[in-house]
Design a protein around this motif. Structure first.
Motif, short mmCIF file in Angstrom:
data_model
loop_
_atom_site.label_atom_id
_atom_site.label_comp_id
_atom_site.label_asym_id
_atom_site.label_seq_id
_atom_site.Cartn_x
_atom_site.Cartn_y
_atom_site.Cartn_z
N SER A 55 0.88 -0.82 0.30
CA SER A 55 0.10 0.22 0.59
C SER A 55 0.52 0.80 -0.20
CB SER A 55 -1.27 0.20 1.23
OG SER A 55 -1.59 1.48 1.05
N PRO A 56 0.56 2.41 -0.72
CA PRO A 56 0.99 3.82 -0.39
C PRO A 56 1.72 4.18 0.85
CG PRO A 56 -0.56 3.64 -2.15
CD PRO A 56 -0.94 2.22 -1.62
N LEU A 57 0.74 3.43 1.95
CA LEU A 57 0.98 4.09 3.03
C LEU A 57 2.07 3.23 3.48
CD1 LEU A 57 -0.17 5.00 5.86
CD2 LEU A 57 -1.41 2.78 6.36
N LEU A 58 2.68 2.97 3.41
CA LEU A 58 3.57 2.19 3.40
C LEU A 58 4.84 2.69 3.48
CD1 LEU A 58 5.81 -0.01 4.25
CD2 LEU A 58 5.60 -0.96 2.09
N VAL A 59 5.22 3.53 2.06
CA VAL A 59 6.11 4.81 1.72
C VAL A 59 5.68 5.98 2.76
CG1 VAL A 59 7.22 3.53 -0.01
CG2 VAL A 59 4.85 5.45 0.30
N ARG A 60 5.10 5.98 2.86
CA ARG A 60 4.55 7.79 3.75
C ARG A 60 4.93 6.87 5.55
NH1 ARG A 60 -1.17 8.04 2.07
NH2 ARG A 60 -1.66 7.94 -0.32
N LEU A 61 4.80 5.51 5.31
CA LEU A 61 5.42 5.05 7.07
C LEU A 61 7.18 5.94 7.05
CD1 LEU A 61 3.43 3.18 8.49
CD2 LEU A 61 3.00 5.37 9.09
N LEU A 62 7.67 4.86 5.64
CA LEU A 62 8.53 4.83 5.92
C LEU A 62 9.11 5.65 4.41
CD1 LEU A 62 8.71 1.12 6.56
CD2 LEU A 62 10.01 3.01 7.94
N PRO A 63 9.61 6.47 4.53
CA PRO A 63 9.71 7.35 2.89
C PRO A 63 11.31 7.36 2.70
CG PRO A 63 9.79 9.33 4.51
CD PRO A 63 9.15 7.67 5.44
N PHE A 64 11.62 6.17 2.71
CA PHE A 64 13.33 5.91 2.55
C PHE A 64 13.54 4.71 1.10
CE2 PHE A 64 12.45 5.95 7.13
CZ PHE A 64 13.07 6.95 7.31
N SER A 65 14.58 5.40 0.59
CA SER A 65 14.83 5.11 -0.17
C SER A 65 15.03 3.09 -0.69
CB SER A 65 16.13 5.55 -1.41
OG SER A 65 16.98 4.70 -0.53
N SER A 66 14.64 2.80 0.63
CA SER A 66 15.22 1.47 0.77
C SER A 66 13.82 1.00 1.29
CB SER A 66 16.24 0.84 1.75
OG SER A 66 16.17 1.67 2.46
N ALA A 67 13.23 1.53 1.01
CA ALA A 67 11.43 1.01 1.66
C ALA A 67 11.54 -0.87 1.07
CB ALA A 67 10.44 2.00 1.23
N ILE A 68 11.59 -1.19 -0.46
CA ILE A 68 11.23 -2.28 -0.56
C ILE A 68 11.99 -3.03 0.75
CG2 ILE A 68 13.32 -2.37 -2.15
CD1 ILE A 68 11.62 -3.66 -3.80
N ILE A 69 13.31 -2.85 1.26
CA ILE A 69 13.67 -3.81 2.23
C ILE A 69 13.23 -3.42 3.76
CG2 ILE A 69 15.68 -4.36 3.26
CD1 ILE A 69 15.28 -5.63 0.73
N LEU A 70 13.41 -1.92 4.25
CA LEU A 70 12.40 -1.79 5.07
C LEU A 70 11.47 -2.26 5.53
CD1 LEU A 70 14.44 1.63 5.96
CD2 LEU A 70 14.60 -0.45 6.34
N GLY A 71 10.23 -1.91 4.20
CA GLY A 71 8.58 -2.03 4.43
C GLY A 71 8.29 -3.97 4.84
N ASN A 72 9.33 -4.35 4.96
CA ASN A 72 8.89 -5.68 4.88
C ASN A 72 8.90 -6.99 5.76
OD1 ASN A 72 8.88 -8.60 4.39
ND2 ASN A 72 10.56 -9.60 3.11
N TRP A 73 8.37 -6.63 6.68
CA TRP A 73 7.99 -6.99 8.55
C TRP A 73 7.67 -8.27 8.51
CZ3 TRP A 73 4.55 -2.49 10.29
CH2 TRP A 73 5.19 -0.91 9.92
N LEU A 74 6.80 -9.45 8.07
CA LEU A 74 6.97 -10.52 7.84
C LEU A 74 7.82 -11.37 8.05
CD1 LEU A 74 4.83 -11.01 4.86
CD2 LEU A 74 4.00 -10.86 6.99
N PRO A 75 9.36 -11.30 7.65
CA PRO A 75 10.16 -11.47 8.71
C PRO A 75 10.40 -11.42 9.74
CG PRO A 75 11.00 -10.95 6.52
CD PRO A 75 9.24 -10.34 6.70
N LEU A 76 9.94 -10.36 10.06
CA LEU A 76 10.56 -10.08 11.72
C LEU A 76 9.51 -11.05 11.81
CD1 LEU A 76 10.66 -5.99 11.68
CD2 LEU A 76 11.98 -7.54 11.64
N ILE A 77 8.17 -10.78 12.20
CA ILE A 77 7.09 -11.76 12.93
C ILE A 77 7.53 -13.05 12.82
CG2 ILE A 77 4.75 -12.84 12.19
CD1 ILE A 77 4.28 -9.80 11.35
N GLY A 78 8.10 -13.25 11.67
CA GLY A 78 8.90 -15.30 11.71
C GLY A 78 9.64 -15.28 12.49
N ALA A 79 10.51 -14.61 11.95
CA ALA A 79 11.52 -15.17 13.63
C ALA A 79 10.93 -14.91 14.55
CB ALA A 79 12.29 -13.65 12.88
#
Length: 306
Positions: A55-79
């Motif tokens: 969702s575009p909300l993701l880059v509003r929360l994380l307006p960084f060029s690396s949002a494609i990495i920082l915005g993937n929270w599923l690995p944190l939950i899986g960990a």
């Protein structure tokens, strides 16, 4: 170290912390903290998947060029779940190691997946155009990104943007966002992402930008009319309204180019993300030409020999 490598290391550190938290809660004598942790993490996953993921909300929360990495929270939950599994009492060690190992492997793959694979090899074009045609089947977004940057006075090529946008078999809109974010760093322009609908585009129009599109499955039934492939994604440069019920676009596919889209084309669109540039706050920028003028002056804008 690049922004992607830094973000990957940060996410790996956070994943290790989540795994450690899960393991600590599992070892506590009382089961209440573990139950609270499991419920909280599960609710976080649901909120993320429903409201934030893709969702575009993701880059509003994380307006960084690396949002494609920082915005993937599923690995944190899986960990977190991996840590809980590894310390589960009463379960044989082999099963615990196997299950937690599989979860850790999936988490690592999910984090690194945008960086895996190789960038398509773009051909060198004979003429330098403001609006660029794609030279491979996978680089429509990269060509559109280069076109949008050129319209705004920033030099770019399809080959360069394919690398920056992490293009592989295609380009996710988060990759497109990354490429534009990197190229606009230090300039008067910033990147904006919006979810739009075909009805909105036809009724209200839009500022120029890159439209990242996915199509309904039934689009293949009318491919002779629209040229859209079944369940595929495509990107075009949105040039704004061309009249009542008409949207002007530049399709980077070599067989198309400038087109007028009406409801016949836009009703095939399942989802649309518009990625555009806007002036940074407090910056005075040069007035860019109306992109729709490129339609009428394509000889001037299309054939500047390298």
């Amino acid at each position: 170290m690049s922004d992607l490598q830094t973000s990957l290391l940060l996410m790996l550190g956070l994943a290790a912390a989540f795994a450690g938290l899960g393991a600590v809660l599992q070892r506590l004598p009382s089961g209440r903290p573990l139950a609270v942790g499991l419920v909280s993490v599960t609710l976080l996953m649901l909120v993320y998947v429903v409201l934030i993921w893709d969702s575009p909300l993701l880059v509003r929360l994380l307006p960084f060029s690396s949002a494609i990495i920082l915005g993937n929270w599923l690995p944190l939950i899986g960990a977190f779940y991996a840590g809980v599994c590894f310390q589960a009492a009463g379960v044989p060690i082999v099963r615990r190691v196997l299950l937690s190992g599989v979860l850790v492997g999936l988490c690592g793959y999910s984090l690194a997946s945008p960086l895996l694979g190789s960038t398509p090899r773009c051909a060198r074009v004979e003429f330098e155009r403001v609006l660029e045609f794609q030279t491979t089947d996978s680089t429509c977004s990269a060509a559109c990104a280069a076109s949008l940057l050129r319209v705004h006075g920033i030099d770019a090529t399809e080959r360069e943007m394919a690398s920056l946008c992490l293009t592989r078999e295609g380009t996710h809109w988060l990759g497109l966002y990354r490429g534009l974010k990197v190229k606009t760093a230090g300039t008067d322009w910033d990147v904006v992402v919006e979810r739009v609908s075909g009805q909105t585009l036809l009724s209200q129009g839009s500022e120029s930008g890159v439209l990242s599109l996915t199509f309904h499955g039934f689009a293949s039934n009318r491919s002779f009319e629209t040229g859209f492939a079944v369940q595929s994604g495509h990107a075009v440069v949105c040039l704004g309204r061309g009249g009542q019920g008409v949207l002007k676009v530049f399709d980077p596919s070599p067989d198309y180019g400038f087109e007028n889209w009406d409801w016949k084309q836009l009703e095939q669109v399942e989802s649309a993300i518009l990625v555009r540039l806007k002036p940074r706050a407090g910056r005075a920028v040069k007035r860019i030409p109306d992109p729709r003028q490129l339609w009428d002056n394509n000889v001037v804008y299309w054939e500047r020999a390298r």
